[in-house]
Scaffold this active site. Structure first.
Site, PDB file in Angstrom:
ATOM      1  N   GLN A   1      42.818  56.409   3.419  1.00  7.73           N
ATOM      2  CA  GLN A   1      43.951  56.098   2.531  1.00  7.73           C
ATOM      3  C   GLN A   1      45.156  55.552   3.282  1.00  7.73           C
ATOM      4  O   GLN A   1      46.295  55.788   2.903  1.00  7.73           O
ATOM      5  CB  GLN A   1      44.320  57.313   1.668  1.00  7.73           C
ATOM      6  CG  GLN A   1      43.205  57.630   0.682  1.00  7.73           C
ATOM      7  CD  GLN A   1      43.613  58.568  -0.420  1.00  7.73           C
ATOM      8  OE1 GLN A   1      44.471  59.429  -0.232  1.00  7.73           O
ATOM      9  NE2 GLN A   1      42.982  58.416  -1.577  1.00  7.73           N
TER      10      GLN A   1
ATOM     11  N   LYS B   1      52.966  61.619   6.732  1.00  7.15           N
ATOM     12  CA  LYS B   1      52.806  63.037   6.396  1.00  7.15           C
ATOM     13  C   LYS B   1      53.406  63.954   7.458  1.00  7.15           C
ATOM     14  O   LYS B   1      54.039  64.959   7.136  1.00  7.15           O
ATOM     15  CB  LYS B   1      51.307  63.340   6.217  1.00  7.15           C
ATOM     16  CG  LYS B   1      51.049  64.720   5.654  1.00  7.15           C
ATOM     17  CD  LYS B   1      49.602  64.898   5.227  1.00  7.15           C
ATOM     18  CE  LYS B   1      49.415  66.272   4.590  1.00  7.15           C
ATOM     19  NZ  LYS B   1      48.037  66.464   4.114  1.00  7.15           N
TER      20      LYS B   1
ATOM     21  N   GLU C   1      49.828  54.991 -11.277  1.00  5.52           N
ATOM     22  CA  GLU C   1      51.075  54.760 -10.534  1.00  5.52           C
ATOM     23  C   GLU C   1      51.855  53.561 -11.059  1.00  5.52           C
ATOM     24  O   GLU C   1      53.075  53.518 -10.969  1.00  5.52           O
ATOM     25  CB  GLU C   1      50.791  54.596  -9.046  1.00  5.52           C
ATOM     26  CG  GLU C   1      50.373  55.892  -8.340  1.00  5.52           C
ATOM     27  CD  GLU C   1      48.879  56.144  -8.373  1.00  5.52           C
ATOM     28  OE1 GLU C   1      48.149  55.426  -9.109  1.00  5.52           O
ATOM     29  OE2 GLU C   1      48.424  57.058  -7.654  1.00  5.52           O
TER      30      GLU C   1
END
Ligand SMILES: Cc1ncc(C[n+]2csc(CCOP(=O)(O)OP(=O)(O)O)c2C)c(N)n1
Ligand SMILES: [Mg+2]
Lengths: 177, 596
Positions: B123, B172, B60
């Site tokens: 996460q 999400k 990333e």
């Protein structure tokens, strides 16, 4: 300019400034302001925040800080640079302004000391908001230095606890922020 | 808050579809990213469309640097998409880099669903908290109906004013929810309730500046990355103004290409490893005209001795840059391009002519500094001098459609000294943060934006190893980036400081167990080339340029060469060190000496 955080000797040019900052009332905005101060090593002597316009969702932060002239100018510009900040006013440079603070002060004692604390409270226009046979809680509103003075006088008289709200400030006269 | 786009047309879509639509409407052609659980709905939406391209990086950090390279070589916003937790934390270095160097980047990070935030979910990271000090601004999108507006606003914040990175954190459940899309309105200058960069200069201040500039005896332009960020108008008007006045100009590391290097009024780069003439002109000028530069400590040296005899004008779009390090007589908050346009116009209108006598004397003085020939070095017949390799690289690429990036270290400084930039946006280097590992992924981003151009990362072997995994990405997308590795088997810049300031004790700065870079390239399916002797350099450069696809050029250079000139950290400009044998160099053999 040297870093605000690691200046070695006490600087005689250090000034005390009071800012009023209008910000978007959104989560995290206070963290941005505080993070700016801690990250850049600026001093915060007092900070208060509350919503002042529920329609436009604006909060007002009153902030007392110290620094050299260059640091104070930096603080203003750095605050202004934050995206959710609407306006930054350095009340200290903008002219006459008011500063007020509210404090709760608990004093425990007996006899002459107890009487003396009441007498001084009267002079300072502090109110008794709680009492037992051994204690008083005084509520006092006024300029921060006046509260400092009152606290100093209470010290030998059984002062055991202080709670202060921090400074709220406003310019004198007809102009709004 | 704020930019409220009028609802032209609204339709029910998922958050992920809204996001992709918003990117497309913002003119985004490519996103650099890496998937993970929290962003799977977004990857699904990307899969089902073909307006926005996705480049799958290998780390990333590489995605953010690639977006930076893309942004800096085009002037557009670079876009990153990563997952929550480790995906987001891996972006922190790149975001900080973009903040320090004012690069417009929008970084979309996945987040755990809103109802799990704060529960140490799998996460989960406090991305907003972590990135608050390393972004220009950041947003957590809590409801799908805020999504389009926030994304549009994020692009506006990233590209306007002093550009910078903006993070949009996307839980999400928000990207999975159904919501309404709102199109952006007024792409160029939407009105924001609290964020309003000041673009136009104060007229009275421009007049004051012009009077100061017209009456200066020893003036100097000192311009930075702000000229390039501001765009073509700033570049064009700077050229015009500098030529109208006939005054000398120096550029910062970030500002190279803002003024043509071949122009006779150009004194080269200033700062710690800048030219003798640029730094002494800074020290001795009577008027410093700073435009889009920020008086960084690598430029000023010891502040108490910084250009004590000069008056200073500082033009910058960021008010906090003015009077931060150095107190100036006249600070002007404005977009550089607009300020320069106003100055050129006024200068012409008032028919100003510089004081020819004073200016002549000033140029004479500068000529004596130039005569020192501060970039001179001793050529060798047996080992490749890094300066020589870069001179040859410059000669071989001159006039080509070429872009350079760099890593961080000695090679970076030599590249800044020996490559010459005639145009803006051709030079991408990590200035403010000094991020090793920047150049290779940044070159990848540049190549994505300019597929047919020659894109070269001037690298050190240590820096290169920090993000070399991106070679795999380059192979996948056929991005023919060339890495020109000046391999001195040392963290050269660290070694140089240890030699100067730590008694020559080379603590942990030797690069042991280096890979064979040629075989390394081959293991990815790319090509490698090596030069070990001066006479092999030209051929290696030719092979590197002519071989299709990515190439790693392993140029084994002198291990203990130092970068000169040098102003040691915390020293003043007039305490600049020239080379060890400077001045004593006997001009006996022409071959032994290389003039720059
Ligand atoms: C991520 C990161 N870690 C550490 C440093 C400190 N640092 C600056 S230059 C340098 C050495 C770079 O070595 P190399 O890439 O081989 O370049 P050279 O100086 O040898 O040309 C180091 C470790 C840095 N700038 N960035
Ligand atoms: Mg090296």
């Amino acid at each position: 300019m040297t870093s605000a955080l690691y200046t070695s000797a006490p600087d005689p040019s250090v000034e005390r400034h009071t800012f009023s900052v209008l910000v978007e009332n959104e989560p995290g905005v206070l963290a941005r302001v505080i993070g700016l101060f801690s990250g850049r090593g600026y001093n915060i002597e007092s900070l208060t925040v509350a919503e002042v316009d529920s329609v436009r969702r604006l909060s007002r932060i009153n902030l007392v800080t110290t620094g050299s002239r260059m640091i104070i100018e930096q603080i203003k510009n750095q605050l202004d640079r934050l995206v959710p900040v609407h306006k930054v006013h350095d009340l200290t440079v903008e002219g006459a302004h008011l500063e007020r603070e509210i404090a709760l002060i608990k004093v425990v004692g007996k006899g002459e000391k107890r009487v003396e604390s009441l007498r001084i409270a009267d002079i300072f226009r502090a109110h008794v908001v709680d009492s037992t046979d051994k204690s008083f809680v005084f509520e006092m509103t006024g300029r921060p230095d006046k509260i400092d003075a009152f606290i100093r006088l209470m010290e030998p008289l059984g002062l055991i606890e202080i709670s202060r709200a921090g400074v709220v400030a406003m310019s004198r006269g007809t102009d709004g922020i | 808050m704020t930019t409220v786009p009028t609802k032209t047309e609204t339709q029910a879509m998922t958050g992920a579809e809204i996001l992709v639509q918003a990117l497309a409407d913002q003119g985004v052609e490519v996103v650099f990213g890496y998937p993970g659980g929290a962003v799977l709905p977004i990857y699904d939406a990307l899969f089902r469309q073909n307006r926005v391209r996705h480049i799958l990086v290998r780390h990333e950090q590489g995605a953010v640097h690639a977006a930076e390279g893309y942004a800096r070589s085009t002037g557009k916003v670079g876009v990153v998409l990563v997952t929550s937790g480790p995906g987001a934390t891996n972006c922190v270095t790149g975001l900080t880099d973009a903040l320090m160097d004012s690069v417009p980047v929008v970084c979309l990070t996945g987040q755990v669903p809103t109802h799990m935030i704060g529960n140490d979910a799998f996460q989960e990271a406090d991305t907003i908290g972590i990135t608050r000090p390393c972004t220009k601004h950041n947003y957590l999108v809590k409801q799908v109906d805020d999504l389009a507006r926030i994304v549009h606003e994020a692009f506006y914040i990233a590209r306007s004013g002093r550009p910078g990175p903006v993070v949009v954190d996307l839980p999400k459940n928000v990207v999975m929810a159904a919501g309404e899309y709102v199109a952006p309105t007024n792409l160029d200058e939407p009105r924001h309730a609290s964020y309003r960069p000041q673009l136009d200069p104060d007229r009275a201040k421009i007049e004051a500046a012009i009077e100061m500039i017209a009456s200066a005896k020893r003036p100097l332009f000192y311009t930075g990355g702000g000229i390039i960020n501001s765009g073509p108008q700033a570049v064009e008007k700077l050229r015009e103004f500098v030529r109208l006045t006939g005054y000398p100009i120096t550029n910062t590391l970030m500002g190279l290409g803002g003024y043509p290097a071949s122009d006779k009024q150009f004194l080269g780069m200033l700062g710690m490893h800048g030219t003798y003439e640029a730094n002494l002109a800074m020290a001795e000028c009577d008027l410093m005209i700073a435009i889009g530069s920020r008086f960084d400590d690598r430029v000023t040296g010891r502040l108490t001795d910084f250009s004590k005899g000069s008056k200073k004008i500082h033009i910058d779009i960021d008010p906090s840059s003015i009077n931060k390090n150095v107190r100036v007589e006249l600070g002007i908050v404005a977009d550089c391009g607009r300020a320069l346009a106003a100055m050129v116009e006024l200068w012409k209108k008032r028919r100003h002519k510089p004081d020819a006598g004073a200016l002549g004397a000033w140029w004479d003085k500068i000529a004596t500094w130039r005569a020192k020939d501060c970039l001179r070095y001793r050529q060798s017949a047996d080992v490749i001098k890094p300066q020589y390799a870069l001179q040859r690289l410059y000669e071989a690429t001159k006039g080509k459609d070429v872009y350079f990036t760099t890593e961080v270290g000695q090679h970076q400084m030599w590249a800044a000294q020996f490559l010459k930039f005639e145009e803006p946006k051709r030079w991408m280097t990590s200035g403010g943060l000094g991020t090793m590992g920047y150049g290779f992924p940044a070159a990848m981003g540049v190549q994505v934006a300019h597929p047919d151009a020659l894109v070269i990362d001037v690298a050190g072997e240590a820096s290169f190893m920090m993000n070399m995994q991106e070679l795999s990405t380059m192979m996948q997308y056929r991005l023919p980036v060339k890495a020109f590795i000046l391999n001195n088997r040392y963290m050269g810049m660290v070694r140089q400081w240890q030699e100067f300031f730590h008694g020559g004790r080379y603590s942990e700065s030797y690069m042991d167990s280096l890979p064979d870079f040629v075989k390394l390239a081959e293991s990815f399916g790319a090509n490698g080339v090596r030069a070990t002797k001066p006479e092999e350099v030209d051929q290696a450069i030719r092979t590197m340029i002519e071989t299709p696809g990515p190439v790693l050029a392993d140029i084994l250079v002198d291990q203990e060469e130092n970068v000169y000139p040098m102003i040691p950290g915390g020293a003043a400009h007039y305490e600049m060190k020239l080379g060890p044998d400077h001045g004593e160099l006997k001009e006996t053999t022409d071959k032994g000496m290389v003039l720059v």
